[in-house]
Motif scaffolding. Structure first.
Motif, PDB file in Angstrom:
ATOM      1  N   GLU A 125       0.894  -1.352  -0.094  1.00 38.04           N
ATOM      2  CA  GLU A 125       0.066  -0.102  -0.098  1.00 38.04           C
ATOM      3  C   GLU A 125       0.817   1.344  -0.142  1.00 38.04           C
ATOM      4  N   MET A 126       2.043   1.265   0.688  1.00 36.01           N
ATOM      5  CA  MET A 126       2.735   2.312   0.838  1.00 36.01           C
ATOM      6  C   MET A 126       3.433   2.820  -0.669  1.00 36.01           C
ATOM      7  N   TRP A 127       3.939   1.867  -1.253  1.00 34.65           N
ATOM      8  CA  TRP A 127       4.484   1.841  -2.635  1.00 34.65           C
ATOM      9  C   TRP A 127       3.563   1.464  -3.627  1.00 34.65           C
ATOM     10  N   ASN A 128       2.483   1.241  -3.670  1.00 26.91           N
ATOM     11  CA  ASN A 128       1.631   0.889  -4.618  1.00 26.91           C
ATOM     12  C   ASN A 128       2.356  -0.153  -5.548  1.00 26.91           C
ATOM     13  N   VAL A 129       2.478  -1.404  -4.998  1.00 28.24           N
ATOM     14  CA  VAL A 129       3.016  -2.494  -5.764  1.00 28.24           C
ATOM     15  C   VAL A 129       2.410  -3.656  -5.432  1.00 28.24           C
ATOM     16  N   SER A 130       2.354  -4.482  -6.360  1.00 28.15           N
ATOM     17  CA  SER A 130       1.809  -5.739  -6.319  1.00 28.15           C
ATOM     18  C   SER A 130       2.500  -6.792  -5.258  1.00 28.15           C
ATOM     19  N   ARG A 131       1.544  -7.601  -4.823  1.00 22.57           N
ATOM     20  CA  ARG A 131       2.187  -8.585  -3.582  1.00 22.57           C
ATOM     21  C   ARG A 131       3.129  -9.344  -4.500  1.00 22.57           C
ATOM     22  N   THR A 132       2.919  -9.842  -5.680  1.00 23.63           N
ATOM     23  CA  THR A 132       4.008 -10.509  -6.268  1.00 23.63           C
ATOM     24  C   THR A 132       5.404  -9.962  -6.476  1.00 23.63           C
ATOM     25  N   THR A 133       5.164  -8.749  -6.883  1.00 27.81           N
ATOM     26  CA  THR A 133       6.417  -7.800  -7.213  1.00 27.81           C
ATOM     27  C   THR A 133       7.324  -7.540  -5.844  1.00 27.81           C
ATOM     28  N   LEU A 134       6.474  -7.300  -4.590  1.00 30.77           N
ATOM     29  CA  LEU A 134       7.050  -7.035  -3.507  1.00 30.77           C
ATOM     30  C   LEU A 134       7.756  -8.425  -2.942  1.00 30.77           C
ATOM     31  N   ARG A 135       7.160  -9.312  -3.205  1.00 33.01           N
ATOM     32  CA  ARG A 135       7.758 -10.811  -2.833  1.00 33.01           C
ATOM     33  C   ARG A 135       8.807 -11.233  -3.480  1.00 33.01           C
ATOM     34  N   SER A 136       9.073 -10.793  -4.881  1.00 30.95           N
ATOM     35  CA  SER A 136       9.948 -11.031  -5.909  1.00 30.95           C
ATOM     36  C   SER A 136      11.211 -10.135  -5.378  1.00 30.95           C
TER      37      SER A 136
END
Length: 251
Positions: free
Chosen positions: A40-51
């Motif tokens: 939510e802070m950086w407006n990124v998807s969960r998949t991208t964050l986990r990667s």
């Protein structure tokens, strides 16, 4: 082209995580926010964050604990492959505290494999030293050393919990002149995973080395596996001297 487009969101997420760590002055073992909050802070998807987290974990910058979260990792110990200092000396030189657990120390007979590595006959006596190397109290390397017993009769009676192998060999008159080391990648066996506190099949650095004395004779062969999240290996290259120039330049 497609690979570059896919890699960019991951790189952006890594930059956001690194910026958050710097801005909030997070220290080793400090916890990052939860995945949902970071998304939510950086407006990124969960998949991208986990990667991104997976990539930073592989690089030794982060580590995760199941059910607890993601944390800032301790800086990795840097070891120069050209440095002939002992492991303990190298650890101290980077500001970490070395430690050793001796798992085995006794005289064995030379096998066909070790005979080839040490240029010694089958059945020749060797001193075998198996150690778990610690850094700041945590295991980071499993080290197996095989030494020509003719060089150091009685060495099996020495405690290597605190003593350096090379320091003791020096007292026997063995002086290292040069070493040859190779490095590759392997995957943790069941035994290695237990000692190093990693999952089985986790990738590890795999090192083999031979040590040569001042008479040009191989006196030790060693094998080690090390956690890549705890240590990284470097090498200093020097430009060969130009016949028309004096000295050499470091690259």
């Amino acid at each position: 082209m497609l690979e570059k487009k896919q890699a960019r969101p991951q790189a952006d997420a890594i930059e956001q995580i690194e910026a958050y760590i710097r801005k909030n002055a997070l220290q080793p073992n400090d916890r990052l926010p939860g995945e949902r909050e970071m998304c939510e802070m950086w407006n990124v998807s969960r998949t991208t964050l986990r990667s991104a987290i997976h990539r930073m974990t592989e690089e030794g910058k982060l580590y995760s604990q199941k059910g607890s979260g993601t944390y800032v990792a301790q800086p990795r110990m840097e070891r120069n492959l050209r440095d002939m200092k002992s492991t303990s000396e190298q650890i101290r030189g980077t500001g970490h505290i070395p430690g050793t657990r001796v798992l085995y120390a006794d005289v064995i007979e030379c096998t066909r494999y070790l005979s080839h590595k040490l240029h010694l006959p089958l059945g020749h006596k060797l001193f075998f030293l198996k150690r778990l190397r610690l850094m700041d109290g945590a295991p980071y390397m499993l080290d197996l050393s095989y030494v020509d017993y003719d060089c150091c009769p009685g060495i099996e009676n020495i405690s290597f919990h605190e003593e350096s192998l090379y320091a003791e060999l020096k007292r026997f008159g063995v002086q290292m002149a040069e070493g040859h080391e190779t490095i590759g990648i392997t995957y943790a066996t069941e035994e290695e995973s237990q000692y190093l506190q990693v999952d089985e099949e986790t990738y590890l650095f795999y090192l083999t080395s031979t040590s040569v004395d001042t008479d040009g004779k191989i006196f030790e062969f060693s094998k080690s596996v090390a956690r890549p999240d705890k240590v990284r290996f470097t090498n200093t290259l020097h430009r060969r001297a130009d016949p028309e120039q004096k000295g050499s330049n470091e690259l």
